[in-house]
Design a protein around this motif. Structure first.
Motif, PDB file in Angstrom:
ATOM      1  N   ILE A 252       0.854  -1.195   0.000  1.00  0.00           N
ATOM      2  CA  ILE A 252       0.000   0.000   0.000  1.00  0.00           C
ATOM      3  C   ILE A 252       0.889   1.243   0.000  1.00  0.00           C
ATOM      4  O   ILE A 252       0.679   2.176  -0.778  1.00  0.00           O
ATOM      5  N   PHE A 253       1.888   1.251   0.884  1.00  0.00           N
ATOM      6  CA  PHE A 253       2.801   2.397   0.956  1.00  0.00           C
ATOM      7  C   PHE A 253       3.557   2.582  -0.348  1.00  0.00           C
ATOM      8  O   PHE A 253       3.754   3.707  -0.795  1.00  0.00           O
ATOM      9  N   GLU A 254       3.992   1.466  -0.969  1.00  0.00           N
ATOM     10  CA  GLU A 254       4.728   1.571  -2.229  1.00  0.00           C
ATOM     11  C   GLU A 254       3.872   2.217  -3.314  1.00  0.00           C
ATOM     12  O   GLU A 254       4.352   3.035  -4.092  1.00  0.00           O
ATOM     13  N   GLU A 255       2.603   1.871  -3.345  1.00  0.00           N
ATOM     14  CA  GLU A 255       1.712   2.399  -4.372  1.00  0.00           C
ATOM     15  C   GLU A 255       1.279   3.838  -4.089  1.00  0.00           C
ATOM     16  O   GLU A 255       1.126   4.638  -5.007  1.00  0.00           O
ATOM     17  N   LYS A 256       1.099   4.180  -2.812  1.00  0.00           N
ATOM     18  CA  LYS A 256       0.446   5.445  -2.500  1.00  0.00           C
ATOM     19  C   LYS A 256       1.285   6.451  -1.724  1.00  0.00           C
ATOM     20  O   LYS A 256       0.905   7.616  -1.662  1.00  0.00           O
ATOM     21  N   CYS A 257       2.405   6.042  -1.141  1.00  0.00           N
ATOM     22  CA  CYS A 257       3.114   6.939  -0.220  1.00  0.00           C
ATOM     23  C   CYS A 257       4.600   7.155  -0.512  1.00  0.00           C
ATOM     24  O   CYS A 257       5.126   8.233  -0.249  1.00  0.00           O
TER      25      CYS A 257
ATOM     26  N   GLY B  90       9.125  13.844   2.273  1.00  0.00           N
ATOM     27  CA  GLY B  90       8.255  14.936   2.669  1.00  0.00           C
ATOM     28  C   GLY B  90       8.075  14.952   4.181  1.00  0.00           C
ATOM     29  O   GLY B  90       7.816  13.915   4.787  1.00  0.00           O
ATOM     30  N   GLY B  91       8.253  16.106   4.791  1.00  0.00           N
ATOM     31  CA  GLY B  91       8.156  16.217   6.247  1.00  0.00           C
ATOM     32  C   GLY B  91       9.212  15.404   6.974  1.00  0.00           C
ATOM     33  O   GLY B  91       9.056  15.081   8.144  1.00  0.00           O
ATOM     34  N   LYS B  92      10.271  15.041   6.248  1.00  0.00           N
ATOM     35  CA  LYS B  92      11.367  14.211   6.767  1.00  0.00           C
ATOM     36  C   LYS B  92      10.897  12.818   7.191  1.00  0.00           C
ATOM     37  O   LYS B  92      11.557  12.156   7.986  1.00  0.00           O
ATOM     38  N   LEU B  93       9.759  12.361   6.659  1.00  0.00           N
ATOM     39  CA  LEU B  93       9.215  11.046   6.998  1.00  0.00           C
ATOM     40  C   LEU B  93       9.596  10.016   5.951  1.00  0.00           C
ATOM     41  O   LEU B  93       9.343  10.203   4.766  1.00  0.00           O
ATOM     42  N   ASP B  94      10.168   8.916   6.405  1.00  0.00           N
ATOM     43  CA  ASP B  94      10.518   7.769   5.568  1.00  0.00           C
ATOM     44  C   ASP B  94       9.548   6.650   5.955  1.00  0.00           C
ATOM     45  O   ASP B  94       9.495   6.238   7.109  1.00  0.00           O
ATOM     46  N   MET B  95       8.776   6.173   4.981  1.00  0.00           N
ATOM     47  CA  MET B  95       7.774   5.141   5.268  1.00  0.00           C
ATOM     48  C   MET B  95       8.176   3.768   4.746  1.00  0.00           C
ATOM     49  O   MET B  95       7.339   2.878   4.640  1.00  0.00           O
ATOM     50  N   ARG B  96       9.462   3.575   4.476  1.00  0.00           N
ATOM     51  CA  ARG B  96       9.901   2.296   3.921  1.00  0.00           C
ATOM     52  C   ARG B  96      10.040   1.198   4.960  1.00  0.00           C
ATOM     53  O   ARG B  96      10.014   0.019   4.619  1.00  0.00           O
ATOM     54  N   THR B  97      10.201   1.567   6.239  1.00  0.00           N
ATOM     55  CA  THR B  97      10.349   0.552   7.292  1.00  0.00           C
ATOM     56  C   THR B  97       9.536   0.953   8.519  1.00  0.00           C
ATOM     57  O   THR B  97       9.265   2.143   8.745  1.00  0.00           O
ATOM     58  N   LEU B  98       9.186  -0.030   9.307  1.00  0.00           N
ATOM     59  CA  LEU B  98       8.475   0.230  10.561  1.00  0.00           C
ATOM     60  C   LEU B  98       9.329   1.096  11.475  1.00  0.00           C
ATOM     61  O   LEU B  98       8.839   2.045  12.087  1.00  0.00           O
TER      62      LEU B  98
ATOM     63  N   SER C   9      -3.995   8.308  -6.731  1.00  0.00           N
ATOM     64  CA  SER C   9      -4.545   7.147  -6.033  1.00  0.00           C
ATOM     65  C   SER C   9      -4.693   7.407  -4.532  1.00  0.00           C
ATOM     66  O   SER C   9      -3.716   7.478  -3.799  1.00  0.00           O
ATOM     67  N   ALA C  10      -5.939   7.547  -4.105  1.00  0.00           N
ATOM     68  CA  ALA C  10      -6.229   7.713  -2.685  1.00  0.00           C
ATOM     69  C   ALA C  10      -6.229   6.337  -2.010  1.00  0.00           C
ATOM     70  O   ALA C  10      -6.352   5.308  -2.669  1.00  0.00           O
ATOM     71  N   VAL C  11      -6.110   6.339  -0.700  1.00  0.00           N
ATOM     72  CA  VAL C  11      -6.168   5.100   0.073  1.00  0.00           C
ATOM     73  C   VAL C  11      -7.644   4.707   0.191  1.00  0.00           C
ATOM     74  O   VAL C  11      -8.477   5.521   0.591  1.00  0.00           O
ATOM     75  N   SER C  12      -7.954   3.469  -0.170  1.00  0.00           N
ATOM     76  CA  SER C  12      -9.344   3.007  -0.113  1.00  0.00           C
ATOM     77  C   SER C  12      -9.751   2.740   1.335  1.00  0.00           C
ATOM     78  O   SER C  12      -8.899   2.602   2.225  1.00  0.00           O
ATOM     79  N   SER C  13     -11.042   2.642   1.573  1.00  0.00           N
ATOM     80  CA  SER C  13     -11.519   2.354   2.929  1.00  0.00           C
ATOM     81  C   SER C  13     -11.050   0.972   3.377  1.00  0.00           C
ATOM     82  O   SER C  13     -10.751   0.763   4.549  1.00  0.00           O
ATOM     83  N   ARG C  14     -10.951   0.023   2.468  1.00  0.00           N
ATOM     84  CA  ARG C  14     -10.442  -1.315   2.795  1.00  0.00           C
ATOM     85  C   ARG C  14      -8.973  -1.248   3.224  1.00  0.00           C
ATOM     86  O   ARG C  14      -8.560  -1.870   4.191  1.00  0.00           O
ATOM     87  N   GLU C  15      -8.183  -0.460   2.479  1.00  0.00           N
ATOM     88  CA  GLU C  15      -6.771  -0.297   2.822  1.00  0.00           C
ATOM     89  C   GLU C  15      -6.611   0.426   4.156  1.00  0.00           C
ATOM     90  O   GLU C  15      -5.760   0.051   4.974  1.00  0.00           O
ATOM     91  N   LEU C  16      -7.430   1.437   4.397  1.00  0.00           N
ATOM     92  CA  LEU C  16      -7.373   2.165   5.661  1.00  0.00           C
ATOM     93  C   LEU C  16      -7.712   1.232   6.823  1.00  0.00           C
ATOM     94  O   LEU C  16      -7.062   1.267   7.864  1.00  0.00           O
ATOM     95  N   ASP C  17      -8.702   0.381   6.642  1.00  0.00           N
ATOM     96  CA  ASP C  17      -9.063  -0.593   7.676  1.00  0.00           C
ATOM     97  C   ASP C  17      -7.891  -1.535   7.952  1.00  0.00           C
ATOM     98  O   ASP C  17      -7.583  -1.839   9.103  1.00  0.00           O
ATOM     99  N   LEU C  18      -7.219  -1.985   6.899  1.00  0.00           N
ATOM    100  CA  LEU C  18      -6.054  -2.862   7.065  1.00  0.00           C
ATOM    101  C   LEU C  18      -4.956  -2.142   7.850  1.00  0.00           C
ATOM    102  O   LEU C  18      -4.353  -2.721   8.757  1.00  0.00           O
ATOM    103  N   LEU C  19      -4.701  -0.876   7.527  1.00  0.00           N
ATOM    104  CA  LEU C  19      -3.668  -0.107   8.244  1.00  0.00           C
ATOM    105  C   LEU C  19      -4.050   0.051   9.718  1.00  0.00           C
ATOM    106  O   LEU C  19      -3.193  -0.073  10.602  1.00  0.00           O
ATOM    107  N   ARG C  20      -5.318   0.288   9.991  1.00  0.00           N
ATOM    108  CA  ARG C  20      -5.775   0.387  11.387  1.00  0.00           C
ATOM    109  C   ARG C  20      -5.544  -0.919  12.132  1.00  0.00           C
ATOM    110  O   ARG C  20      -5.049  -0.924  13.252  1.00  0.00           O
ATOM    111  N   ARG C  21      -5.933  -2.039  11.492  1.00  0.00           N
ATOM    112  CA  ARG C  21      -5.738  -3.350  12.133  1.00  0.00           C
ATOM    113  C   ARG C  21      -4.253  -3.642  12.365  1.00  0.00           C
ATOM    114  O   ARG C  21      -3.882  -4.203  13.389  1.00  0.00           O
TER     115      ARG C  21
END
Length: 102
Positions: free
Chosen positions: A19-24, A34-42, A81-93
């Motif tokens: 999801i991050f690779e496609e959208k972030c 952006g904002g000095k944020l790297d989202m490639r790793t936890l 490409s926005a994050v879908s509600s299904r993807e957002l639910d997965l990120l929350r879980r």
């Protein structure tokens, strides 16, 4: 019986990173941060960027990344490409399944 059939917690590499690779990562990856944020790793997301940690383990509702996606502030509207509600639910879980401080 319902408790025994609980869904397994989402996996970062298998479920979240795609999801991050496609959208972030276009703006929060190897070339740009952006904002000095790297989202490639936890680990990088826990360190966070200009505004602190992007996630609060065990607390999706207190995680900045979820708030920004939920309010459609990220990804920016100019991105196709926005994050879908299904993807957002997965990120929350995923975040809720992480061990966090009580």
């Amino acid at each position: 019986w319902a408790d025994e059939k609980r869904e397994a917690a989402p996996d970062f590499q298998k479920d979240v990173l795609p999801i991050f690779e496609e959208k972030c990562l276009r703006c929060h990856g190897a070339k740009r941060r952006g904002g000095k944020l790297d989202m490639r790793t936890l680990e990088a997301m826990l360190v966070g960027g200009d505004t602190g940690s992007a996630i609060k383990p065990g607390h999706a509702n207190k995680s900045l990344i979820i708030e920004l996606i939920h309010h459609k502030e990220m990804p920016p509207k100019k991105e196709k490409s926005a994050v879908s509600s299904r993807e957002l639910d997965l990120l929350r879980r995923w975040i809720d399944s992480m061990p966090g401080k009580p």
